[in-house]
Design a protein around this motif. Structure first.
Motif, mmCIF file in Angstrom:
data_model
loop_
_atom_site.group_PDB
_atom_site.id
_atom_site.type_symbol
_atom_site.label_atom_id
_atom_site.label_comp_id
_atom_site.label_asym_id
_atom_site.label_seq_id
_atom_site.Cartn_x
_atom_site.Cartn_y
_atom_site.Cartn_z
ATOM 1 N N SER A 373 0.828 -1.214 0.000
ATOM 2 C CA SER A 373 0.000 0.000 0.000
ATOM 3 C C SER A 373 0.859 1.260 0.000
ATOM 4 O O SER A 373 0.425 2.317 -0.474
ATOM 5 N N SER A 374 2.067 1.156 0.540
ATOM 6 C CA SER A 374 2.959 2.319 0.604
ATOM 7 C C SER A 374 3.341 2.804 -0.796
ATOM 8 O O SER A 374 3.697 3.972 -0.974
ATOM 9 N N HIS A 375 3.275 1.912 -1.770
ATOM 10 C CA HIS A 375 3.521 2.346 -3.154
ATOM 11 C C HIS A 375 2.438 3.316 -3.612
ATOM 12 O O HIS A 375 2.717 4.290 -4.309
ATOM 13 N N ALA A 376 1.188 3.045 -3.202
ATOM 14 C CA ALA A 376 0.085 3.955 -3.555
ATOM 15 C C ALA A 376 0.229 5.274 -2.805
ATOM 16 O O ALA A 376 -0.045 6.349 -3.351
ATOM 17 N N LEU A 377 0.678 5.183 -1.548
ATOM 18 C CA LEU A 377 0.880 6.406 -0.755
ATOM 19 C C LEU A 377 1.975 7.277 -1.380
ATOM 20 O O LEU A 377 1.831 8.496 -1.482
ATOM 21 N N ALA A 378 3.057 6.639 -1.795
ATOM 22 C CA ALA A 378 4.142 7.389 -2.435
ATOM 23 C C ALA A 378 3.653 8.023 -3.732
ATOM 24 O O ALA A 378 4.013 9.160 -4.059
ATOM 25 N N GLY A 379 2.818 7.292 -4.449
ATOM 26 C CA GLY A 379 2.239 7.838 -5.683
ATOM 27 C C GLY A 379 1.376 9.051 -5.385
ATOM 28 O O GLY A 379 1.431 10.058 -6.096
ATOM 29 N N ALA A 380 0.596 8.960 -4.308
ATOM 30 C CA ALA A 380 -0.285 10.075 -3.946
ATOM 31 C C ALA A 380 0.518 11.314 -3.557
ATOM 32 O O ALA A 380 0.099 12.445 -3.838
ATOM 33 N N LEU A 381 1.669 11.097 -2.926
ATOM 34 C CA LEU A 381 2.523 12.242 -2.566
ATOM 35 C C LEU A 381 2.963 12.986 -3.828
ATOM 36 O O LEU A 381 2.906 14.218 -3.904
ATOM 37 N N LYS A 382 3.392 12.232 -4.825
ATOM 38 C CA LYS A 382 3.815 12.845 -6.104
ATOM 39 C C LYS A 382 2.641 13.529 -6.790
ATOM 40 O O LYS A 382 2.743 14.653 -7.279
ATOM 41 N N LEU A 383 1.540 12.813 -6.816
ATOM 42 C CA LEU A 383 0.362 13.293 -7.532
ATOM 43 C C LEU A 383 -0.193 14.564 -6.894
ATOM 44 O O LEU A 383 -0.619 15.491 -7.594
ATOM 45 N N GLY A 384 -0.163 14.608 -5.561
ATOM 46 C CA GLY A 384 -0.659 15.785 -4.839
ATOM 47 C C GLY A 384 0.111 17.032 -5.244
ATOM 48 O O GLY A 384 -0.480 18.084 -5.494
#
Lengths: 414, 264
Positions: A373-384
């Motif tokens: 799930s941390s991969h999705a969290l890292a993606g969200a950080l970039k996307l934000g």
């Protein structure tokens, strides 16, 4: 929350309204992807599963029973949690987590497993087998088998048994037999090969409780439908919370079940961008990654036409990820279809980026996520940072990180 | 008549079943595979299947997995498979390639069919290619003039047997039991019934594979099938031999025993 609160699961919740043109055709194809590439010996079993599921998905009794288990056993509906302190690192965009980590057994896998365990009973079979990578699907399967009194055998790569020793112990405690698979790369793909070998040998009394949206038809459809509740709930909940649909939905993608689970209810919402994050491992250039959709090519693996990590002669290339659950050189055919149609976007997150997000969520919000799930969290950080402070991003927190403490201790020298 | 038709006609004229032997290319070595297959032909195999080593052999048991793993570790490529076919075809035996679908798919079906025909190969056996997905391969095989063999299994319904038999040329491969490849104590009791059911759908020869490893089993199967397919038992002989010469002698001995079996 009372058990009767909220709408009871409907046939439409389970399978969608079929309005998006995203159900597989008669041969189990999503566009050119999917289908069945398996020994003929398994075709009758696949037909049997498909036929039984077709009946079950509109059967009130089945829906009621599944709904009951989801509420009273799995702990659904799972809540949404807004994470402002974490989001402060994402350019101030609003980030909301769908808390699949709070389900019984600690990951989204329980949803599919309960559905298929009920299906196993309808099929009149007494034994379930399953493959597992991180061990979450194995634990969930062993759990459902214990609940319904089914014999249970779990195939797990020997390498994964080692890095997820805690989950091996959990499965054994739940009464399952865990078979370490020592051939090939000794990870998820080899566990799947071994499970297929068991299935073809014992198919008369055994259901292969497939754990992700890959494999031959009808597994990509069935597993999606049983995971679909994630997005169905999240869509209602985020409308309630924010008054509108999110700008983006993020999920990690290995085989792709948690991602399809949260994406599917949003596919028809044109303004909602769908982002899947694959494991970039040590980076694309290193060759040690699991970038099936972003760097793979179209081929056949484990019974399905999809994107595959393979060489120019069709030999599977071993994948790498710090997270066992994303360490897979294939991916569900519906994701291949979503990628080629442009409806979803898939990007890579390295081990380092994922571990940074893992630690960040723990420190800022008191939630230890699964490394997957941390991969999705890292993606969200970039996307934000890309979408800006006005954006709302929904992230599927597909599982909790208890199982990953060994990896974290090594990685962070704790 | 195609090469395969000739083989089965000859066996029938001699009132016996044909003997089909399997070995993966590149095992025990690239040249060793040709030598072993040649020994098998000299001792009585009528047809040779050359396995194309694949990283994910999900219908193979431990023996073939082991051999295939060694072959891939030896660096066997599709070009080596074609050269193996060429070497074995020179013996005069009908030589096929048995392969999972993805290597053909990736190599290019047209190119694969053409290269195989040029190497002297007479056809393919594709255990994970279902009738629904076989369209491209049937066309390319036809264009290249090679046969297409597919599998039926004890679990197959009449409808499925019909669909599979319809797209086979050369022969139909009947899996004797529900399971993976590998020699067993006894050949599945379902095999005879499956052969009988298959014959209702086709006039092609029906060969039985999976689990056959001794002369006695070959004789038992030969009583009702047109061909007896043996793979893992040959590989076992090579795996257990102390050196290559002993392996060849052992393979030759087994082929002779099986050849006597199909003539009983």
């Amino acid at each position: 929350m009372s058990l009767t609160e909220g709408p009871i699961l409907t046939a439409a919740d389970l399978a969608g309204n079929g309005v998006y043109g995203d159900d597989p055709d008669g041969n189990g194809k999503f566009g050119v992807f999917g289908g069945r590439f398996v020994p003929e010996a398994l075709i009758p079993a696949l037909d049997e599963v498909a036929a039984e599921y077709e009946k079950a998905k509109t059967d009130e009794e089945f829906l009621r029973e599944f709904d009951h288990l989801l509420r009273t056993y799995a702990g659904r509906p799972t809540t949404l949690t807004e994470v402002p302190r974490f989001a402060a690192h994402a350019g101030g965009a609003r980030i909301v987590l769908k808390r699949e980590d709070l389900t019984h057994t600690g990951a989204h896998k329980i949803n599919n497993v309960l559905g298929q365990a009920l299906l196993t009973r309808r099929l009149g079979k007494t034994r379930v087998i399953a493959e597992t990578g991180a061990g979450q699907h194995g634990v969930a399967t062993a759990t459902a088998a214990a609940l319904l009194g089914l014999e249970c055998v779990i195939y797990m790569g020997a390498v994964d048994c080692e890095r997820q020793a805690l989950n091996v112990a959990r499965m054994k405690l739940l009464g399952a037999t865990v078979v370490p698979v020592t051939n090939g790369s000794q990870t998820l793909k080899d566990a799947i090969n071994e499970a297929f070998r068991d299935w073809v040998t014992n198919v008369d009394r055994t259901h292969y409780l497939f754990g992700t949206v890959a494999g031959p038809h009808p597994f990509p459809e069935i597993v999606r439908d049983f995971a679909r509740i994630i997005g169905v709930e999240a869509r209602r909940q985020i409308l309630e919370l924010t008054g509108r649909l999110p700008d983006a939905v993020c999920a990690a993608v290995g085989g792709g079940s948690n991602a399809i689970g949260i994406f599917h209810a949003f596919i028809g919402d044109e303004g909602v961008r769908l982002y899947g994050y694959e494991a970039a491992g040590r980076g694309l250039e290193s060759g040690e990654h699991a970038l099936t959709l972003t760097a793979g090519s179209v081929g056949v693996l484990h019974g399905s036409r999809t994107y595959v990590l393979q060489d120019e002669e069709g030999q599977t290339i071993e994948s790498h990820s710090i997270s066992a659950g994303l360490d897979y050189p294939g991916v569900g055919p519906e994701h291949a279809w979503l990628k080629d149609s442009g409806r979803a976007v898939y990007e890579g997150i390295t081990d380092a980026e994922a571990m940074e997000a893992f630690a960040l969520l723990a420190r800022t919000e008191g939630i230890i996520p699964a490394i997957e799930s941390s991969h999705a969290l890292a993606g969200a950080l970039k996307l934000g940072r890309e979408l800006g402070p006005e954006a709302t991003i929904l992230v599927n927190l597909s599982g909790r990180g208890d199982k990953d403490m060994g990896t974290a201790m090594k990685y962070f020298d704790l | 008549m195609t090469t395969l038709q000739t083989v089965f006609a000859k066996a029938r004229a001699e009132n016996r079943a044909a003997l089909v032997g399997y070995l993966p290319a590149g095992f025990p070595t690239k040249d060793g595979a040709v030598a072993a297959a040649t020994a098998m032909v000299e001792a009585g195999c009528d047809v040779i299947e050359i396995g194309l080593p694949y990283s994910d052999p999900l219908m193979d048991g431990p023996t073939i997995q082991d051999a295939v793993h060694r072959s891939l570790t030896n660096g066997t490529r599709i070009g080596d498979v074609m050269r193996t076919v060429e070497g074995v075809a020179k013996t005069g035996a009908a030589t096929l390639v048995m392969t999972y679908w993805n290597p053909i798919d990736r190599y290019g079906p047209a190119r694969f069919a053409r290269d195989l025909a040029n190497a002297g190969g007479v056809g393919t056996i594709t255990p994970d290619l279902t009738p629904e997905e076989s369209g491209v391969w049937l066309q390319e095989s036809k264009d290249a003039g090679i046969d297409t063999v597919f599998l039926v299994a004890p679990s197959s319904t009449e409808d499925r047997i019909g669909k599979v038999a319809k797209i086979c040329t050369g022969f139909v491969y009947a899996a004797s039991l529900m399971g993976v490849t590998g020699a067993r104590e006894s050949v599945g009791s379902a095999a005879e019934g499956l052969v009988a059911r298959t014959r209702r759908h086709t006039s092609l020869p029906v060969c039985v594979g999976l689990g056959v490893g001794t002369g006695a089993q070959a004789a038992e199967v030969a009583a009702y099938a047109d061909g007896v397919i043996v793979g893992s038992a040959f590989i076992r002989r090579l795996l257990d031999a102390p050196d290559e010469a002993a392996g060849l002698a052992s393979v030759r001995e087994l082929a002779a025993e099986l050849a006597a079996g199909v003539r009983r």
